[in-house]
Design a protein around this motif. Structure first.
Motif, PDB file in Angstrom:
ATOM      1  N   THR A 119      20.036  -2.492 -27.068  1.00  0.00           N
ATOM      2  CA  THR A 119      19.159  -1.735 -26.178  1.00  0.00           C
ATOM      3  C   THR A 119      17.906  -2.524 -25.836  1.00  0.00           C
ATOM      4  O   THR A 119      17.453  -2.543 -24.682  1.00  0.00           O
ATOM      5  CB  THR A 119      18.776  -0.392 -26.830  1.00  0.00           C
ATOM      6  OG1 THR A 119      19.972   0.331 -27.137  1.00  0.00           O
ATOM      7  CG2 THR A 119      17.923   0.438 -25.901  1.00  0.00           C
ATOM      8  N   LEU A 122      19.837   5.300 -25.120  1.00  0.00           N
ATOM      9  CA  LEU A 122      20.032   3.975 -24.549  1.00  0.00           C
ATOM     10  C   LEU A 122      19.226   3.757 -23.278  1.00  0.00           C
ATOM     11  O   LEU A 122      19.101   2.621 -22.812  1.00  0.00           O
ATOM     12  CB  LEU A 122      21.516   3.757 -24.201  1.00  0.00           C
ATOM     13  CG  LEU A 122      22.512   3.640 -25.350  1.00  0.00           C
ATOM     14  CD1 LEU A 122      23.926   3.604 -24.802  1.00  0.00           C
ATOM     15  CD2 LEU A 122      22.234   2.391 -26.163  1.00  0.00           C
ATOM     16  N   VAL A 173      23.532   2.145 -17.573  1.00  0.00           N
ATOM     17  CA  VAL A 173      23.384   1.365 -18.797  1.00  0.00           C
ATOM     18  C   VAL A 173      24.587   1.590 -19.716  1.00  0.00           C
ATOM     19  O   VAL A 173      24.775   2.678 -20.264  1.00  0.00           O
ATOM     20  CB  VAL A 173      22.080   1.744 -19.539  1.00  0.00           C
ATOM     21  CG1 VAL A 173      21.958   0.958 -20.835  1.00  0.00           C
ATOM     22  CG2 VAL A 173      20.875   1.495 -18.658  1.00  0.00           C
ATOM     23  N   LEU A 185      26.620   2.629 -31.101  1.00  0.00           N
ATOM     24  CA  LEU A 185      26.627   2.588 -29.646  1.00  0.00           C
ATOM     25  C   LEU A 185      27.864   3.254 -29.056  1.00  0.00           C
ATOM     26  O   LEU A 185      28.020   3.311 -27.836  1.00  0.00           O
ATOM     27  CB  LEU A 185      26.563   1.127 -29.170  1.00  0.00           C
ATOM     28  CG  LEU A 185      25.244   0.399 -29.387  1.00  0.00           C
ATOM     29  CD1 LEU A 185      25.421  -1.089 -29.148  1.00  0.00           C
ATOM     30  CD2 LEU A 185      24.176   0.954 -28.460  1.00  0.00           C
ATOM     31  N   ASP A 214      15.790   1.767 -32.921  1.00  0.00           N
ATOM     32  CA  ASP A 214      16.089   0.777 -31.897  1.00  0.00           C
ATOM     33  C   ASP A 214      17.193  -0.151 -32.386  1.00  0.00           C
ATOM     34  O   ASP A 214      17.348  -0.393 -33.588  1.00  0.00           O
ATOM     35  CB  ASP A 214      14.834  -0.044 -31.580  1.00  0.00           C
ATOM     36  CG  ASP A 214      13.781   0.783 -30.873  1.00  0.00           C
ATOM     37  OD1 ASP A 214      14.157   1.793 -30.262  1.00  0.00           O
ATOM     38  OD2 ASP A 214      12.602   0.417 -30.946  1.00  0.00           O
ATOM     39  N   HIS A 253      16.859  -3.510 -21.945  1.00  0.00           N
ATOM     40  CA  HIS A 253      15.605  -3.070 -21.343  1.00  0.00           C
ATOM     41  C   HIS A 253      14.743  -4.265 -20.928  1.00  0.00           C
ATOM     42  O   HIS A 253      14.082  -4.230 -19.882  1.00  0.00           O
ATOM     43  CB  HIS A 253      14.847  -2.173 -22.315  1.00  0.00           C
ATOM     44  CG  HIS A 253      15.487  -0.833 -22.508  1.00  0.00           C
ATOM     45  ND1 HIS A 253      14.875   0.195 -23.194  1.00  0.00           N
ATOM     46  CD2 HIS A 253      16.681  -0.333 -22.083  1.00  0.00           C
ATOM     47  CE1 HIS A 253      15.668   1.255 -23.193  1.00  0.00           C
ATOM     48  NE2 HIS A 253      16.765   0.945 -22.541  1.00  0.00           N
TER      49      HIS A 253
END
Length: 281
Positions: free
Chosen positions: A28, A58, A100, A203, A24, A32
């Motif tokens: 992200t 993601l 996203v 990312l 994680d 969320h």
């Protein structure tokens, strides 16, 4: 598509994402959480929802509205090919689409949003989140100082982001009704600037520009940038701050039952009378 300028090197982005560790990250988690908060107050059921973004890791799998749970189908839009980023999707397929972090890695943002809008059922909802224009200002300024010190000039080492003032127009251009755009600003902290840079690379956001500077990011440049970053944004405990703006955009596929703006001249009380009444208070 030949008239659309190539801003982002999607092959390079795909290579970065393929090396992404299965852990994680702060970006992200914040996205969320914001998504859950936004949909959680909406009194609406969504039976056919899609989450779409550069990589599956993601994307959310589940969330909920005030009326019940939502389960997402998921679609990754970056593969090993340098494509245009426009997904091949059927029309009138989904009643909810959540994009996203896709908008900052597609070369044709209006075309991308239009493609998503056509995939919505009537009165379907499109939500998109992207990094806002003021994100990573500390990192930009640090590299500006380092490039100026070492090379005598500035170079584009961080990708451009969508400014809030343009977001509503992009939604309207895609044919969406009731467009809304706003920004959630978060201050996140890292052990050092290199930890932030590693997360950006994971990312796919580590300088994905086609027109990258021919001045390589040497060890000397990185060291100077990290020093400048620490001087400007280090807290007393040695950790550094990073500003993260999440630009949220939403709009609805047109439907006859949606709320419509009042026609000019249809108001029953004049503004002059309202102001006159207030002046007597």
């Amino acid at each position: 598509m030949s008239d659309i300028p190539r801003i982002f090197d999607r092959t390079l982005i795909a290579r970065h994402l393929s090396r992404r560790a299965a852990t994680d990250d702060v970006f992200t988690k914040l996205i969320h959480q914001d998504l859950d908060d936004r949909l959680g107050t909406l009194k609406r059921r969504f039976e056919n929802a899609l989450a779409i973004g550069p990589t599956l890791e993601l994307l959310p799998e589940h969330t909920a509205t005030a009326d019940g749970p939502v389960t997402f189908a998921r679609l990754a839009t970056i593969d090993t090919e340098d494509d245009d980023g426009l997904p091949d999707m059927a029309e009138n397929q989904y009643d909810l689409i959540v994009s996203v972090l896709d908008l900052q890695v597609v070369n044709d943002v209006p075309g991308y949003l239009s493609r998503l809008a056509r995939s919505l059922t009537p009165d379907g909802l499109l939500m998109a989140v992207a990094l806002g224009g003021e994100s990573l200002g500390e990192l930009r300024r640090a590299f500006l100082e380092a490039d100026t010190h070492i090379f005598g000039g500035a170079f584009a080492r961080v990708a451009p982001f969508i400014p809030l003032r343009d977001a509503g127009g992009l939604l309207q251009r895609a044919g969406l009704a009731l467009p809304v755009a706003d920004v959630e600003t978060h201050i996140v902290r890292y052990s050092d600037p290199l930890a932030l840079m590693r997360e950006l690379k994971a990312l796919g956001a580590a300088n994905p520009l086609v027109d990258r500077p021919n001045k390589m990011a040497t060890r000397g440049l990185i060291a100077r940038a990290m020093e400048a970053y620490g001087e400007a944004a280090m807290d007393d405990d040695g950790r550094v701050r990073a500003t993260l703006e999440l630009l949220w955009m939403s709009g609805w596929s047109p439907h006859e039952n949606q709320q419509k703006p009042l026609k000019p001249g249809s108001a029953t009380v004049s503004l002059t009378e309202v102001l006159k009444d207030k002046s007597k208070a």
